[in-house]
Design a protein around this motif. Structure first.
Motif, PDB file in Angstrom:
ATOM      1  N   ASP B  36       4.611  63.196 -28.846  1.00  0.00           N
ATOM      2  CA  ASP B  36       4.894  63.919 -27.616  1.00  0.00           C
ATOM      3  C   ASP B  36       5.863  63.119 -26.761  1.00  0.00           C
ATOM      4  OD1 ASP B  36       3.532  62.021 -26.209  1.00  0.00           O
ATOM      5  OD2 ASP B  36       1.883  63.344 -25.592  1.00  0.00           O
ATOM      6  N   PHE B  37       6.250  63.723 -25.662  1.00  0.00           N
ATOM      7  CA  PHE B  37       7.301  63.137 -24.841  1.00  0.00           C
ATOM      8  C   PHE B  37       6.891  61.765 -24.298  1.00  0.00           C
ATOM      9  CE2 PHE B  37       9.732  62.665 -20.903  1.00  0.00           C
ATOM     10  CZ  PHE B  37      11.008  62.791 -21.426  1.00  0.00           C
ATOM     11  N   GLY B  38       5.611  61.680 -23.928  1.00  0.00           N
ATOM     12  CA  GLY B  38       5.122  60.419 -23.387  1.00  0.00           C
ATOM     13  C   GLY B  38       5.408  59.269 -24.330  1.00  0.00           C
ATOM     14  N   GLU B  39       4.988  59.436 -25.588  1.00  0.00           N
ATOM     15  CA  GLU B  39       5.203  58.373 -26.564  1.00  0.00           C
ATOM     16  C   GLU B  39       6.686  58.143 -26.816  1.00  0.00           C
ATOM     17  OE1 GLU B  39       2.958  59.410 -29.990  1.00  0.00           O
ATOM     18  OE2 GLU B  39       1.036  59.072 -28.977  1.00  0.00           O
ATOM     19  N   ALA B  40       7.433  59.242 -26.895  1.00  0.00           N
ATOM     20  CA  ALA B  40       8.850  59.128 -27.210  1.00  0.00           C
ATOM     21  C   ALA B  40       9.581  58.332 -26.129  1.00  0.00           C
ATOM     22  CB  ALA B  40       9.477  60.509 -27.354  1.00  0.00           C
ATOM     23  N   VAL B  41       9.221  58.530 -24.866  1.00  0.00           N
ATOM     24  CA  VAL B  41       9.925  57.844 -23.784  1.00  0.00           C
ATOM     25  C   VAL B  41       9.404  56.422 -23.591  1.00  0.00           C
ATOM     26  CG1 VAL B  41      10.234  57.784 -21.278  1.00  0.00           C
ATOM     27  CG2 VAL B  41      10.601  59.903 -22.544  1.00  0.00           C
ATOM     28  N   LEU B  42       8.103  56.312 -23.595  1.00  0.00           N
ATOM     29  CA  LEU B  42       7.538  55.019 -23.233  1.00  0.00           C
ATOM     30  C   LEU B  42       7.538  54.041 -24.403  1.00  0.00           C
ATOM     31  CD1 LEU B  42       4.606  56.374 -21.089  1.00  0.00           C
ATOM     32  CD2 LEU B  42       6.777  55.442 -20.309  1.00  0.00           C
ATOM     33  N   GLY B  43       7.704  54.552 -25.605  1.00  0.00           N
ATOM     34  CA  GLY B  43       7.774  53.662 -26.760  1.00  0.00           C
ATOM     35  C   GLY B  43       6.403  53.262 -27.268  1.00  0.00           C
ATOM     36  N   GLN B  44       6.418  52.670 -28.439  1.00  0.00           N
ATOM     37  CA  GLN B  44       5.181  52.320 -29.126  1.00  0.00           C
ATOM     38  C   GLN B  44       4.341  51.312 -28.333  1.00  0.00           C
ATOM     39  OE1 GLN B  44       4.222  53.390 -32.319  1.00  0.00           O
ATOM     40  NE2 GLN B  44       5.938  54.851 -32.281  1.00  0.00           N
ATOM     41  N   THR B  82      11.013  72.305 -15.125  1.00  0.00           N
ATOM     42  CA  THR B  82      11.756  71.076 -14.908  1.00  0.00           C
ATOM     43  C   THR B  82      11.764  70.279 -16.195  1.00  0.00           C
ATOM     44  OG1 THR B  82      10.775  71.109 -12.714  1.00  0.00           O
ATOM     45  CG2 THR B  82      11.996  69.142 -13.332  1.00  0.00           C
ATOM     46  N   SER B  83      12.903  69.668 -16.457  1.00  0.00           N
ATOM     47  CA  SER B  83      13.024  68.886 -17.687  1.00  0.00           C
ATOM     48  C   SER B  83      12.102  67.675 -17.653  1.00  0.00           C
ATOM     49  CB  SER B  83      14.478  68.446 -17.841  1.00  0.00           C
ATOM     50  OG  SER B  83      14.565  67.408 -18.762  1.00  0.00           O
ATOM     51  N   PHE B  84      11.655  67.265 -18.831  1.00  0.00           N
ATOM     52  CA  PHE B  84      10.831  66.059 -18.914  1.00  0.00           C
ATOM     53  C   PHE B  84      11.682  64.808 -18.729  1.00  0.00           C
ATOM     54  CE2 PHE B  84       7.167  67.793 -21.736  1.00  0.00           C
ATOM     55  CZ  PHE B  84       6.744  68.561 -20.673  1.00  0.00           C
ATOM     56  N   SER B  85      12.904  64.873 -19.203  1.00  0.00           N
ATOM     57  CA  SER B  85      13.722  63.666 -19.188  1.00  0.00           C
ATOM     58  C   SER B  85      14.189  63.377 -17.762  1.00  0.00           C
ATOM     59  CB  SER B  85      14.931  63.822 -20.113  1.00  0.00           C
ATOM     60  OG  SER B  85      15.797  64.787 -19.602  1.00  0.00           O
ATOM     61  N   ARG B  96      15.927  66.895 -13.750  1.00  0.00           N
ATOM     62  CA  ARG B  96      16.730  68.062 -13.344  1.00  0.00           C
ATOM     63  C   ARG B  96      16.000  69.334 -13.730  1.00  0.00           C
ATOM     64  NH1 ARG B  96      21.617  66.767 -16.919  1.00  0.00           N
ATOM     65  NH2 ARG B  96      22.520  68.649 -16.014  1.00  0.00           N
ATOM     66  N   SER B  97      16.350  70.421 -13.053  1.00  0.00           N
ATOM     67  CA  SER B  97      15.725  71.688 -13.422  1.00  0.00           C
ATOM     68  C   SER B  97      16.309  72.155 -14.769  1.00  0.00           C
ATOM     69  CB  SER B  97      15.965  72.739 -12.352  1.00  0.00           C
ATOM     70  OG  SER B  97      17.267  73.228 -12.469  1.00  0.00           O
ATOM     71  N   ASP B 283      19.350  68.227 -29.161  1.00  0.00           N
ATOM     72  CA  ASP B 283      19.071  66.975 -28.444  1.00  0.00           C
ATOM     73  C   ASP B 283      17.682  67.004 -27.834  1.00  0.00           C
ATOM     74  OD1 ASP B 283      21.561  66.218 -29.119  1.00  0.00           O
ATOM     75  OD2 ASP B 283      22.472  66.555 -27.142  1.00  0.00           O
ATOM     76  N   SER B 284      17.324  68.161 -27.262  1.00  0.00           N
ATOM     77  CA  SER B 284      16.030  68.260 -26.588  1.00  0.00           C
ATOM     78  C   SER B 284      14.881  68.170 -27.587  1.00  0.00           C
ATOM     79  CB  SER B 284      15.917  69.573 -25.817  1.00  0.00           C
ATOM     80  OG  SER B 284      17.017  69.736 -24.969  1.00  0.00           O
ATOM     81  N   VAL B 285      15.104  68.720 -28.769  1.00  0.00           N
ATOM     82  CA  VAL B 285      14.054  68.618 -29.785  1.00  0.00           C
ATOM     83  C   VAL B 285      13.855  67.150 -30.141  1.00  0.00           C
ATOM     84  CG1 VAL B 285      13.440  69.139 -32.180  1.00  0.00           C
ATOM     85  CG2 VAL B 285      14.402  70.921 -30.717  1.00  0.00           C
ATOM     86  N   THR B 286      14.969  66.441 -30.311  1.00  0.00           N
ATOM     87  CA  THR B 286      14.876  65.026 -30.677  1.00  0.00           C
ATOM     88  C   THR B 286      14.096  64.242 -29.629  1.00  0.00           C
ATOM     89  OG1 THR B 286      17.137  65.398 -31.377  1.00  0.00           O
ATOM     90  CG2 THR B 286      16.276  63.168 -31.636  1.00  0.00           C
ATOM     91  N   SER B 287      14.361  64.553 -28.365  1.00  0.00           N
ATOM     92  CA  SER B 287      13.709  63.780 -27.309  1.00  0.00           C
ATOM     93  C   SER B 287      12.407  64.407 -26.836  1.00  0.00           C
ATOM     94  CB  SER B 287      14.664  63.595 -26.136  1.00  0.00           C
ATOM     95  OG  SER B 287      14.952  64.859 -25.573  1.00  0.00           O
TER      96      SER B 287
END
Lengths: 544, 326
Positions: B36-44, B82-85, B96-97, B283-287
């Protein structure tokens, strides 16, 4: 006028002179002759009837008069001199200038020959417009006048409609108006009334004849119906296998045909079975109501079928004849009423009937082509009901199939053939054998001879009569053709708009006095008498 | 009311139902994405607590059904979310929206699709009609062979081939299609020339062949023979007698290809570095930027439904049997 002058006049009067026409068609990877050297001469204002069985080359010859060969066909020899010009020597661009304006064509199925996406009047005046014969507004007025003289309802506005919005008989008349719009010298009528009910046919024939006479237009009238051609044509030419059999003035041709083939065409209509009354009712419909969705089709009909006899059900399309057959077979459950077989009530749903009940009532269809699986051999087609109803297999089944083939006057050489390898009459015979294989008590015949040529029809009808005598089968014979009715029936049921007008012995129904609708139906069946149409119209006018 | 309007309204209603079903499918399939996004952004390396706090901020801790209805309800109000990123656990919210992210990309995609359609659709129909008119001629055969070739070659290969020829050998067009809103129309058109040609080559074949087949299928009809026997020339027969009866199948295939231009061109966008909506979605799928993925998917689904609806309506209004019932 001296004799010389007359001859000169007739020379000048020749409109169409076709010489030694030979046409080939391409099929099975090679060219086959379709027309084998036919001559045809037509004077201005003359109407020629072209008759023959299907495959005789009538339509091909009719179209050849326009210098036109259908895709897959070609002229190999001959001249088509129209007003002194050989159309075959012209380039297609030049030939096209004759089409629709000097020579017009009226097709068999008006419903298919009109463009579904255009209004009728635009199609009517298309040819005249293209050649700019007159201003468009004038053509439109003229079209309305033509509609009027063809006795179309609402002539002022009917042209604004689309083809699907008017009836078949009306469309056929609009097509005549379309042919007439550019005032051609010649019109080719290609079986123009074959798809119509007899009652409609009379009106269409009368208006066609009237307008052609009015404008002194020459015509070639193609048909397989002798009685129709007798009403329309001055001369008749008989074709067979792409060759001329004979040609003569209409009256001469009808009374003293020279060739045996012509006489055999003439004699078909004389088949007539003596009627027999029967009291033992095998099948009866009692107060049957049925509907397709919300549209009521049958409104309380009663029909009784005596054992071993033939009841003919007659009426025009939409009268509910075939629907009655669907109710009997269980394909369309009735909403009210009962179908009784041998005194027992049959379940209305097909799925509730026992195999024995299914076996007892068999059906033969109009289109033998579509009623058989094209990938199954004759052996398989006839063998299936034997396995299904009688549990026959192996040598017993093979012996029974041979027996059935003999009954329908075919032999074992047909066993391995596919339906596509059979002629129309043979296909219908196989369908009869398939019905017989079940040993049924009742066979429902739905227009079984309508798609066949007259000589073939005669063979099928004789076969059905013989089988009835041998096995005591009862037939419910649905047809719109009165000649067939005379040939085969004991009793007649007349249907009109989902109701039974009358049922009775053939002699009672066919002899006056008749209820109004029966009278209209019977009087509309053309006779071989060339004066029939004229007399009929006179009598209808005087009785109005 | 005219029965055609009732039919159109019915189709519109059915389209909305379809869109609703599609939204549920999109939502559930996006939920199936691994990670999920949390893991993807915050890293392992992130601690359990950080991830949990981040998920709570994004609302990912709520049950799926509740999230779906909140999301669908917001869309009905016109709010794509609103975007997660851009959000970060650091506390500064630069997110951003979704609408703001998608709008310029969608505009670019529609621009490219529109220009391509304006060229490709008339070209395909004209080719289809003319090959039907001169069928089995050398013209017909060469057009058929050419279009079959272009549809058989993968689109990225055509794209690189065009870059090689028109950007490297002859420097006619730029090989990169980066555009921005400040550019003038002429400049933009020149920038998108190569992707436009690529897409045209890809979609013309399908439309042209369907047009040709629809017309030729009608040429065996008795009313076409009748038209010939009334003296109509070949072109009159094709244009006046066959074409009016062929609009329905042609409209269907055109709608299908127009939808492709909106939803299926991501490869071409990547090759030419064109900022379209396809790239944004990938791109959004990747992130794992779920709101953007869902919004893109809904736009794609809506495009398909709308274009097919239009094709249906064209089929109805060009058929007198439906337009003028007995």
């Amino acid at each position: 006028m001296s004799i010389d002058n007359t001859q000169e006049d007739s020379q000048q009067d020749i409109l169409l002179d076709m010489r030694n026409i030979r046409i080939e068609g391409f099929s099975d990877e090679q060219w086959h002759p379709i027309i084998k050297g036919v001559d045809l001469t037509l004077k201005r204002g003359q109407i020629m009837g072209l008759i023959g069985e299907s495959g005789a080359g009538k339509s091909t010859l009719g179209l050849a008069a326009m210098g036109f060969a259908r895709p897959g066909c070609r002229f190999t020899e001959g001249e088509v001199n129209f007003n002194g010009t050989d159309l075959l020597k012209l380039k297609e661009v030049e030939r096209r200038k004759y089409w629709g304006t000097k020579i017009a064509y009226v097709a068999q199925s008006a419903a298919a020959a009109f463009n579904p996406a255009q209004r009728l009047i635009d199609q009517t005046i298309e040819s005249a417009n293209r050649m700019q014969l007159r201003p468009e507004a004038q053509s439109r007025e003229d079209a309305v006048d033509l509609y009027k003289s063809l006795h179309l309802p609402d002539p002022g506005t009917i042209g604004e409609r689309y083809p699907h919005q008017v009836s078949g008989g009306q469309l056929q008349r609009v097509m005549t108006a379309m042919a007439m719009s550019a005032r051609p010298d010649l019109i080719i009528f290609d079986e123009p009334t074959t798809a119509l009910d007899v009652t409609t046919q009379v009106e269409v024939l009368a208006s066609m004849r009237e307008i052609v006479e009015q404008h002194n237009t020459a015509a070639i009238y193609i048909t397989h119906d002798l009685a129709v051609v007798a009403q329309m044509a001055d001369v008749i030419k008989v074709l067979r296998y792409g060759e001329e059999v004979e040609q003569a003035q209409t009256r001469t041709m009808l009374t003293e045909p020279k060739e045996a083939y012509t006489r055999s065409l003439w004699s078909v209509r004389s088949l007539e079975k003596p009627e027999e009354a029967g009291d033992d009712i095998v099948l009866s419909m009692q107060d049957i109501h049925a509907a397709y969705g919300a549209v009521p089709v049958l409104q309380g009909i009663n029909i009784n079928l005596p054992r071993g006899k033939t009841v003919a059900v007659v009426g025009e399309s939409g009268s509910g004849k075939s629907t009655a057959a669907r109710v009997i077979t269980g394909l369309l459950p009735q909403s009210q009423g009962e179908v009784k077989f041998n005194g027992e009530v049959l379940p209305s749903q097909l799925k509730d009937r026992t195999p024995e009940q299914l076996r007892q009532i068999q059906m033969i269809y109009q289109m033998a082509d579509t009623a058989m699986n094209p990938r199954q051999t004759v052996e398989k087609i006839i063998g299936r009901p034997l396995e299904l109803y009688h549990n026959l297999s192996g040598a017993k089944k093979a012996a029974r199939i041979d027996e059935l083939l003999n009954m329908i006057e075919l032999d074992e050489s047909f066993l391995d053939r596919l339906p596509g390898e059979l002629s129309g009459g043979q296909k219908q015979r196989i369908c009869i054998a398939r019905a017989l294989a079940a040993n049924p008590d009742v066979i429902i015949c739905d227009e079984v001879t309508s798609a066949l040529d007259q000589i073939v029809q005669e063979g099928i009808l004789k076969l059905l009569l013989r089988l009835q005598q041998e096995f005591g089968i009862s037939y419910l014979f649905i047809t719109h053709d009165i000649a067939t009715v005379k040939a085969i029936s004991d009793e007649i049921v007349v249907m009109y708009q989902g109701k039974v007008v009358e049922q009775g012995l053939k002699s009672e129904i066919l002899s006056p006095p008749h209820p109004e609708y029966t009278e209209l139906l019977l009087s509309s069946v053309p006779d071989m008498d060339p004066d029939w149409l004229t007399n009929l119209l006179d009598s209808r006018v005087s009785s109005d | 009311m005219h029965p055609v309007f009732i039919t159109i309204i019915k189709r519109l209603g059915l389209g909305l139902v379809t869109l609703f079903v599609v939204s549920a499918i999109i939502f559930s399939s996006v939920s199936l994405l691994p990670g999920d996004f949390g893991e993807a952004v915050l890293g392992q390396a992130a601690t359990e607590e950080t991830v949990a706090a981040f998920r709570e901020e994004l609302g990912l801790d709520k049950p799926a059904v509740q999230r779906y209805f909140e999301w669908a309800g917001a869309i009905l109000k016109g709010d794509l979310g609103t975007s997660f990123s851009g959000r970060s656990a650091s506390g500064v919210d630069r997110s951003r929206s979704v609408a703001g992210m998608i709008a310029p990309r969608l505009k670019n995609t529609l621009f490219l699709a529109g220009v391509t359609a304006v060229i490709a659709v008339p070209l395909a129909i004209i080719l289809g009609l003319s090959t039907a008119l001169y069928r089995n001629s050398w013209y017909d055969r060469s057009i058929n062979a050419t279009t079959l070739t272009t549809i058989s070659i993968p689109d990225f290969f055509i794209a690189y081939l065009l870059i090689l020829v028109f950007a490297s050998l002859w420097k006619v067009f730029p090989s990169l299609s980066t555009v921005d809103p400040s550019m003038l129309l002429g400049e933009r058109l020149s920038r998108i020339a190569l992707p436009t040609i690529t897409l045209t080559l890809v979609i013309v074949a399908h439309m042209m062949r369907m047009t040709r087949a629809a017309i030729i299928g009608l040429l065996a009809s008795p009313y076409i023979e009748m038209a010939r026997l009334k003296g109509a020339s070949r072109s009159e027969i094709i244009l006046k007698h066959a074409l009016p009866n062929a609009w329905a199948p042609i409209a269907t295939v055109v709608a299908f290809n127009l939808a492709f231009l909106v939803v299926g061109v991501v490869v071409v966008e990547v090759v030419f570095v064109y900022p379209g909506i396809g790239q944004l979605m990938v791109d959004s799928v990747t992130s794992r930027d779920i709101p953007v993925v869902q919004a893109c998917a809904m736009i794609f689904a809506g495009t398909y439904i709308l274009l097919n609806l239009i094709a249906d309506v064209i089929g109805i209004v060009t058929n007198p049997r439906l337009l003028h019932p007995r």
